[in-house]
Design an enzyme around this catalytic site. Structure first.
Site, PDB file in Angstrom:
ATOM      1  CB  CYS B 237      -0.892   0.018   1.231  1.00 51.75           C
ATOM      2  SG  CYS B 237      -2.020  -1.367   1.291  1.00 51.75           S
ATOM      3  CB  VAL B 238       3.762   2.155  -1.414  1.00 53.58           C
ATOM      4  CG1 VAL B 238       3.994   1.466  -2.733  1.00 53.58           C
ATOM      5  CG2 VAL B 238       4.816   3.227  -1.184  1.00 53.58           C
TER       6      VAL B 238
END
Lengths: 344, 423
Positions: B237-238
């Site tokens: 989750c970037v």
């Protein structure tokens, strides 16, 4: 394309050095060298207004004139600004560069011409397409011909990013373009060229970072006012100033109270790490509790009431440097002697 | 039988529709929606829905977590070893691929660390997923579910859904087939190894190698076929442009290019996958091990791809220094954060040893995405996505965003033909 042309008092036929204080003026017509430029432009491109400003007036009133240039560009719904050309006139070159900067800041195209040693070139080259000229106005026709051809080209084909082909001075800006092959293939090509000992060209020259000299040590910490700064992006609930998660465009000062009791009203605006630990626990990313304890114990004199906050995620270095200057000034104004910066 | 040989059998998908039975007919993938949803049902989700996004549709998918290409091993009927399969035939045997089809997972997990896919318009030019037939998973988390559990649930649902679709390929005719084998080559050819940096920063910036969290793994030597057989699953989750998706790992373009030139221009010496951690000591350990493996492979050159941005630039510069010092020619692939107008220093770290760098484009450039007729997901996320700006979402539904939010637009793997130049 609608073009606003910027010239100085000399080319505006106001006068020479004695008229260098001539103030900013807009004329809704074509003046001086603009005649030649306009005659060389394709039909759909034309000068809609001319700005005349004394060289000294520009230098002495840079902010005011820049704002007025922007207003003129807005008034005439201009697509582009042409400045000069300035040849080797130093102050005129600075003014032309400043005019290009004003247009660039509005997202408009700026075009100018200068002799390679004009000091305006080095300072302002990134803001516009500046073409080389000879060192005096005898080169006016050649300069205007080059500038007009370039304007006609970008009016029909869009901006041109091959500075070697077009002939303008390299601006030093990065721009995305589409190429013929994907990055993976180009990488393998580069690897093979290196192994074979062939010439190769990197696609990204290494940036050179400026170094900051640390200030002298604080003599007596127990009397010093210390501030906390953070690029971790803790913000009051709801992110009232809407600090962006990535490449933030602003920094803000908050007070401890803005974050609620014991910093439990904090949220994380930073988009580069998980916000779980700093949410409702701002002390995890900006240690206000620990600093207050140090103040109470007399290890530091006092904690500055201002908490400086921005988001460091993918922050362009130039913007970070601007923020740094502004924050440093604010710290000085509050008589802060030292600061602790936390980052994510 | 010492040499590993993997046969990829492609089943081309030209359209994706919901239907009575999950099957492939005449290159159309029909999905029994109720059955697919039942496969994914778990206590972590309060609701599960599926939607379809085909190329050219006026559809915006936001916020996107991951993209997964459906693949399946013909022998074991499984895939993603360590998750949904064992390890018996990893990198060899036969793998079926649903070509031109993708599972897209969405969700407000760490909202601003996800991305956008536009199926048409200017945004579509930047994303490979705009050109695929996508089955989109929209699963809402059960109340009180932590971000970590939410991520895990969406990650597992995504690979399960991809596997569910891939099963349909077993009954279908294949359109094409390709063998991947590192045959013996002329020893005069230069030996090139691929260094695949895998983000392992913790706090949901994570990847899973053979089912294990990469944070707990050391640098490892891999056969390229392992990557094609689902060795790495993204749990990232970037920022969209900073993550290499599961699809990207399955279809890694550097591996593809090295394979295509194996025996012609070069010898593909192998893949070194290495976790990118945040601590300096971990970085130094990783770099030591990468260079040590590259020397063991007798690599003349390495191509290094970054995952993430900023912090991992410490790793890549260190790799360039150590590898070049060991006589190994090094090429880095990175995207840049050169500022909105390209006037800023594009990387967070630099080294004179990094003299051959491929640019995957400037993340910070803006693109205006016009309104789409339909949104799958949560459009308001545009205002908080990393790479969005605070007033990104306009009244008419258009969004002004940085390229960084578009899935794979400036992928560090060099997927697209985009690059930045200095002008």
């Amino acid at each position: 394309m609608k073009i606003v042309h910027y010239i100085n008092q000399f080319f505006g036929q106001i006068g020479g050095e004695e008229k260098a204080d001539y103030p900013f003026e807009v004329r809704e017509k074509i003046v001086g060298p603009g005649m030649m430029l306009n005659s060389l432009l394709a039909e759909e491109n034309s000068i809609v207004a001319t700005i005349i400003c004394g060289d000294n007036y520009f230098t002495d009133h840079t902010d005011e004139v820049s704002e007025k240039i922007k207003q003129t560009l807005r008034d005439y719904q201009a697509d582009m600004l042409v400045a000069g050309p300035a040849f080797n006139a130093g102050r005129y070159g600075m003014a032309c560069g400043g005019a290009c900067k004003a247009a660039h800041e509005m997202g408009l195209i700026a075009v100018s011409g200068m002799f390679e040693e004009n000091p305006g070139l080095e300072l302002y080259r990134k803001y516009g397409y500046i073409f080389p000229t000879v060192n005096n106005a005898r080169g006016m026709r050649d300069a205007m011909k080059t500038i007009a051809e370039f304007i006609n080209k970008i009016a029909s084909e869009g901006e041109q990013y091959d500075y070697l082909k077009e002939g303008y001075f390299r601006r030093g800006l990065r721009k995305n373009i589409w190429t013929d092959s994907n990055g993976a293939h180009r990488a393998v090509n580069l690897a093979l060229a290196k192994v074979r000992g062939e010439e190769f060209e990197t696609e990204l020259e290494m940036p050179k970072f400026s170094r900051v000299e640390p200030s002298a040590a604080i003599k007596d910490l127990s009397k010093a006012k210390i501030a906390v700064l953070t690029t971790c992006g803790p913000v009051p609930e709801g992110n009232p100033d809407r600090i962006e998660a990535h490449a933030a465009t602003k920094w803000r000062i908050y007070k401890e109270d803005d974050f609620g009791e014991d910093m439990t009203g904090s949220e994380i605006a930073h988009g580069g790490y998980t916000p779980v630990f700093g949410t409702h626990n701002g002390n995890r990313v900006v240690p206000v509790d620990a600093m207050k304890r140090l103040a109470k114990e007399g290890i530091i004199g006092e904690l500055d009431e201002n908490i400086y906050v921005t988001v460091g995620n993918s922050m362009p270095v130039t913007r970070a440097a601007d923020f740094g200057k502004e924050i440093a000034q604010s710290l000085k104004d509050s008589n802060v002697q030292g600061a602790i910066l936390t980052s994510a | 039988m010492k040499n590993m040989k993997l046969q990829l059998e492609y089943v081309r998908i030209d359209d994706l529709r919901f239907g009575q039975k999950t099957e492939i007919q005449d290159h159309i993938l029909y999905v029994n929606k109720a059955e697919a949803i039942a496969e994914l049902s778990c206590k972590e989700f309060s609701s599960i829905d599926l939607d379809i996004a085909n190329p050219g549709d006026s559809v915006r998918i936001i916020p996107v977590k991951d993209a997964i290409e459906p693949r399946i091993k013909v022998d074991s009927k499984g895939f993603f070893p360590g998750f949904l399969d064992g390890f018996d035939s990893v990198g060899e045997g036969t793998t079926r691929v649903l070509q031109g089809c993708c599972v897209i997972t969405t969700g407000n997990i760490v909202c601003f660390q996800e991305g956008i896919i536009d199926m048409s318009g200017p945004g579509a030019e930047y994303s490979i997923y705009a050109h695929m037939h996508n089955l989109v998973l929209i699963a809402e988390p059960a109340e009180g579910l932590s971000a970590e559990k939410h991520e895990e649930a969406v990650r597992l649902a995504g690979i399960r859904l991809a596997h569910y679709l891939a099963k349909a390929s077993l009954e279908a005719e294949i359109d094409d087939s390709e063998a991947f084998e590192l045959a013996e080559t002329d020893e005069k050819l230069p030996r090139v190894a691929y260094v695949n940096l895998v983000l392992a920063q913790g706090l949901l910036h994570d990847n899973y190698i053979y089912g294990s969290d990469a944070k707990h793994l050391q640098t490892m030597l891999m056969h390229p076929n392992e990557m094609m057989d689902g060795a790495i699953v993204s749990g990232n989750c970037v920022t969209a442009s900073d993550k290499n998706t599961t699809y990207d790992h399955e279809n890694n373009p550097v591996i593809r290019d090295l394979y295509a030139r194996h025996g012609k221009d070069l010898t593909f010496a192998g893949v070194i996958s290495s976790p990118t951690c945040t601590m300096l000591a971990e970085k130094e350990r990783g770099v030591m091990s990468i260079v040590s493996n590259a020397r063991l492979l007798q690599a003349d050159a390495i191509v290094v791809t970054e995952e993430g941005g900023g912090n991992p630039e410490a790793d890549i510069m260190l790799i360039a220094e150590r590898a070049e010092a060991a006589g190994i020619k090094t090429v880095l692939v990175v995207h840049e954060n050169a500022g909105d107008d390209g006037s800023s220093e594009p990387l967070a770290n630099s080294s004179p040893a990094a003299d051959a760098v491929v640019s995957a484009g400037n993340n910070n450039e803006f693109v205006l995405l016009p309104p789409m007729d339909k949104t799958i997901g949560h459009l308001e996320a545009a205002n908080v996505l990393a790479g969005g700006i605070s007033d990104a979402l306009k009244d008419d539904g258009s969004v002004l965003v940085r390229l960084a939010v578009i899935m794979d637009a400036t992928s560090n793997l060099g997927i697209t033909n985009l690059r930045a130049v200095t002008y």
